[in-house]
Design a protein around this motif. Sequence first.
Motif, PDB file in Angstrom:
ATOM      1  N   ARG A  35      12.800  41.647  22.319  1.00 49.34           N
ATOM      2  CA  ARG A  35      14.051  40.665  21.829  1.00 49.34           C
ATOM      3  C   ARG A  35      13.689  39.402  21.431  1.00 49.34           C
ATOM      4  O   ARG A  35      14.249  38.792  20.236  1.00 49.34           O
ATOM      5  CB  ARG A  35      14.828  40.656  23.057  1.00 49.34           C
ATOM      6  CG  ARG A  35      16.418  39.908  22.583  1.00 49.34           C
ATOM      7  CD  ARG A  35      17.056  39.658  24.019  1.00 49.34           C
ATOM      8  NE  ARG A  35      17.613  41.090  24.362  1.00 49.34           N
ATOM      9  CZ  ARG A  35      18.638  41.748  23.948  1.00 49.34           C
ATOM     10  NH1 ARG A  35      19.274  41.546  22.694  1.00 49.34           N
ATOM     11  NH2 ARG A  35      18.746  43.032  24.446  1.00 49.34           N
ATOM     12  N   ALA A  36      12.603  38.746  22.005  1.00 53.38           N
ATOM     13  CA  ALA A  36      12.030  37.377  21.566  1.00 53.38           C
ATOM     14  C   ALA A  36      11.467  37.539  20.187  1.00 53.38           C
ATOM     15  O   ALA A  36      11.316  36.706  19.508  1.00 53.38           O
ATOM     16  CB  ALA A  36      11.209  36.693  22.546  1.00 53.38           C
ATOM     17  N   ALA A  39      13.819  37.696  17.155  1.00 49.49           N
ATOM     18  CA  ALA A  39      14.797  36.785  17.098  1.00 49.49           C
ATOM     19  C   ALA A  39      14.757  35.926  15.845  1.00 49.49           C
ATOM     20  O   ALA A  39      15.860  35.659  15.207  1.00 49.49           O
ATOM     21  CB  ALA A  39      14.627  35.726  18.311  1.00 49.49           C
ATOM     22  N   ARG A  96      22.428  36.982  15.727  1.00 53.17           N
ATOM     23  CA  ARG A  96      22.459  37.649  17.140  1.00 53.17           C
ATOM     24  C   ARG A  96      21.642  36.771  18.232  1.00 53.17           C
ATOM     25  O   ARG A  96      22.174  36.848  19.068  1.00 53.17           O
ATOM     26  CB  ARG A  96      21.720  38.871  17.144  1.00 53.17           C
ATOM     27  CG  ARG A  96      22.006  39.796  18.300  1.00 53.17           C
ATOM     28  CD  ARG A  96      21.382  41.207  18.154  1.00 53.17           C
ATOM     29  NE  ARG A  96      21.840  41.956  19.258  1.00 53.17           N
ATOM     30  CZ  ARG A  96      22.752  42.789  19.518  1.00 53.17           C
ATOM     31  NH1 ARG A  96      23.616  43.056  18.420  1.00 53.17           N
ATOM     32  NH2 ARG A  96      22.770  43.453  20.384  1.00 53.17           N
ATOM     33  N   ALA A  97      20.467  36.031  17.641  1.00 51.13           N
ATOM     34  CA  ALA A  97      20.132  35.395  18.760  1.00 51.13           C
ATOM     35  C   ALA A  97      20.744  34.015  19.176  1.00 51.13           C
ATOM     36  O   ALA A  97      20.907  33.672  20.193  1.00 51.13           O
ATOM     37  CB  ALA A  97      18.609  34.817  18.144  1.00 51.13           C
ATOM     38  N   ALA A  98      21.508  33.409  18.187  1.00 51.53           N
ATOM     39  CA  ALA A  98      22.486  32.335  18.586  1.00 51.53           C
ATOM     40  C   ALA A  98      23.480  32.642  19.434  1.00 51.53           C
ATOM     41  O   ALA A  98      23.892  31.926  20.297  1.00 51.53           O
ATOM     42  CB  ALA A  98      22.799  31.999  17.120  1.00 51.53           C
ATOM     43  N   ARG A  99      23.997  33.880  19.124  1.00 53.16           N
ATOM     44  CA  ARG A  99      25.123  34.475  20.008  1.00 53.16           C
ATOM     45  C   ARG A  99      24.830  34.709  21.294  1.00 53.16           C
ATOM     46  O   ARG A  99      25.230  34.297  22.383  1.00 53.16           O
ATOM     47  CB  ARG A  99      25.741  35.515  19.372  1.00 53.16           C
ATOM     48  CG  ARG A  99      26.666  36.250  20.055  1.00 53.16           C
ATOM     49  CD  ARG A  99      27.322  37.478  19.468  1.00 53.16           C
ATOM     50  NE  ARG A  99      28.586  38.026  20.023  1.00 53.16           N
ATOM     51  CZ  ARG A  99      29.146  39.457  19.703  1.00 53.16           C
ATOM     52  NH1 ARG A  99      28.240  39.917  19.028  1.00 53.16           N
ATOM     53  NH2 ARG A  99      30.075  39.853  20.423  1.00 53.16           N
ATOM     54  N   GLU A 100      23.368  35.503  21.468  1.00 50.23           N
ATOM     55  CA  GLU A 100      22.953  35.581  22.838  1.00 50.23           C
ATOM     56  C   GLU A 100      22.461  34.360  23.531  1.00 50.23           C
ATOM     57  O   GLU A 100      22.836  34.208  24.946  1.00 50.23           O
ATOM     58  CB  GLU A 100      21.512  36.484  22.625  1.00 50.23           C
ATOM     59  CG  GLU A 100      22.057  37.869  22.231  1.00 50.23           C
ATOM     60  CD  GLU A 100      20.905  38.676  21.879  1.00 50.23           C
ATOM     61  OE1 GLU A 100      19.843  38.036  21.892  1.00 50.23           O
ATOM     62  OE2 GLU A 100      20.901  39.852  21.881  1.00 50.23           O
ATOM     63  N   ALA A 101      22.021  33.332  22.905  1.00 49.64           N
ATOM     64  CA  ALA A 101      21.860  31.918  23.357  1.00 49.64           C
ATOM     65  C   ALA A 101      23.107  31.498  24.089  1.00 49.64           C
ATOM     66  O   ALA A 101      22.996  30.643  24.868  1.00 49.64           O
ATOM     67  CB  ALA A 101      21.043  31.246  22.519  1.00 49.64           C
ATOM     68  N   THR A 115      25.177  32.303  10.097  1.00 51.56           N
ATOM     69  CA  THR A 115      24.238  32.573  11.455  1.00 51.56           C
ATOM     70  C   THR A 115      25.188  31.757  12.636  1.00 51.56           C
ATOM     71  O   THR A 115      25.391  32.461  13.809  1.00 51.56           O
ATOM     72  CB  THR A 115      23.264  31.645  11.436  1.00 51.56           C
ATOM     73  OG1 THR A 115      22.442  32.060  10.305  1.00 51.56           O
ATOM     74  CG2 THR A 115      22.612  31.590  12.835  1.00 51.56           C
ATOM     75  N   ARG A 171      16.755  37.918  13.455  1.00 48.23           N
ATOM     76  CA  ARG A 171      18.158  38.192  13.790  1.00 48.23           C
ATOM     77  C   ARG A 171      18.601  36.928  14.282  1.00 48.23           C
ATOM     78  O   ARG A 171      19.129  37.010  15.401  1.00 48.23           O
ATOM     79  CB  ARG A 171      18.171  39.343  14.798  1.00 48.23           C
ATOM     80  CG  ARG A 171      17.753  40.631  14.338  1.00 48.23           C
ATOM     81  CD  ARG A 171      18.114  41.888  15.431  1.00 48.23           C
ATOM     82  NE  ARG A 171      17.813  41.552  16.864  1.00 48.23           N
ATOM     83  CZ  ARG A 171      18.177  42.155  17.795  1.00 48.23           C
ATOM     84  NH1 ARG A 171      18.811  43.264  17.663  1.00 48.23           N
ATOM     85  NH2 ARG A 171      17.660  41.883  19.064  1.00 48.23           N
ATOM     86  N   SER A 172      18.756  36.109  13.411  1.00 51.21           N
ATOM     87  CA  SER A 172      19.154  34.526  13.700  1.00 51.21           C
ATOM     88  C   SER A 172      20.633  34.597  14.231  1.00 51.21           C
ATOM     89  O   SER A 172      20.998  34.111  15.125  1.00 51.21           O
ATOM     90  CB  SER A 172      19.065  33.765  12.626  1.00 51.21           C
ATOM     91  OG  SER A 172      19.927  34.041  11.442  1.00 51.21           O
TER      92      SER A 172
END
Length: 236
Positions: A153-154, A157, A163-168, A210, A160-161
């Motif tokens: 996932r890392a 990231a 999705r990464a921002a949402r997960e963070a 994003t 998939r900017s």
Amino acid sequence: MDRREIAALLAYIGRLDPRTIRTGEGEVRDQLDQWDELLGDVPMATPHGWDARTAARRHVLLSPYPVLPADIARPWESYRRDRLARHTDPAPHADPDDQRAWAAELAATRHAVATGTAQPAQAPAITSGRRRVDPELEARLREVGSCIPPKARAALAPYRSARAAREAALAEGRADARTVACEWCQAQVGEACRNRRGPDGMARASAPRTTAHPCRLDLAAARQAQETELPQPATA
């Protein structure tokens, strides 16, 4: 068929159609040699639907001409083609790196299907509905939270900017903007915000953003705070 089976088949056909009977010793020998030469690769019967006597009986019923070896061989070839057409090669059990063993097992499986000693293997049909998940796998997914390993996932990231921002944001306890609709770009629940218009109200582009629009973030935060403040139902 061997010579004894061919002799038995000729005797059976002779009872159905006396025109095929030969009386002279030389004629009988020549007939047996001819049928043995042409039908040596055709079995008398198989466990899965083929019987030379059935083919002969069908010819006697449908044709006015005497039975010839080709009248047995042609149905046999049709039987073979039909079975191979319905066969989907299963993966051999041999080591894929051993090409010789892999090819030999594949050829042996096809030969067994073609000769009627094994049933054709067909690909499983797609079924509707949710497939049953292995309980151990389901427990593991609940434990890790996702089927994608953290390292993978890392690594994904940067690609998939959004999705990464949402997960963070979710990891930090902030509200998920996609739980509400956006009043600015009209993105529906579950959809990403888009740059559909500028401050003047005119359409600019339709590229996904994003991050969500500020008004959508505020609405999601207010919805989260409202749900947090709701009284919990009393338990008995």
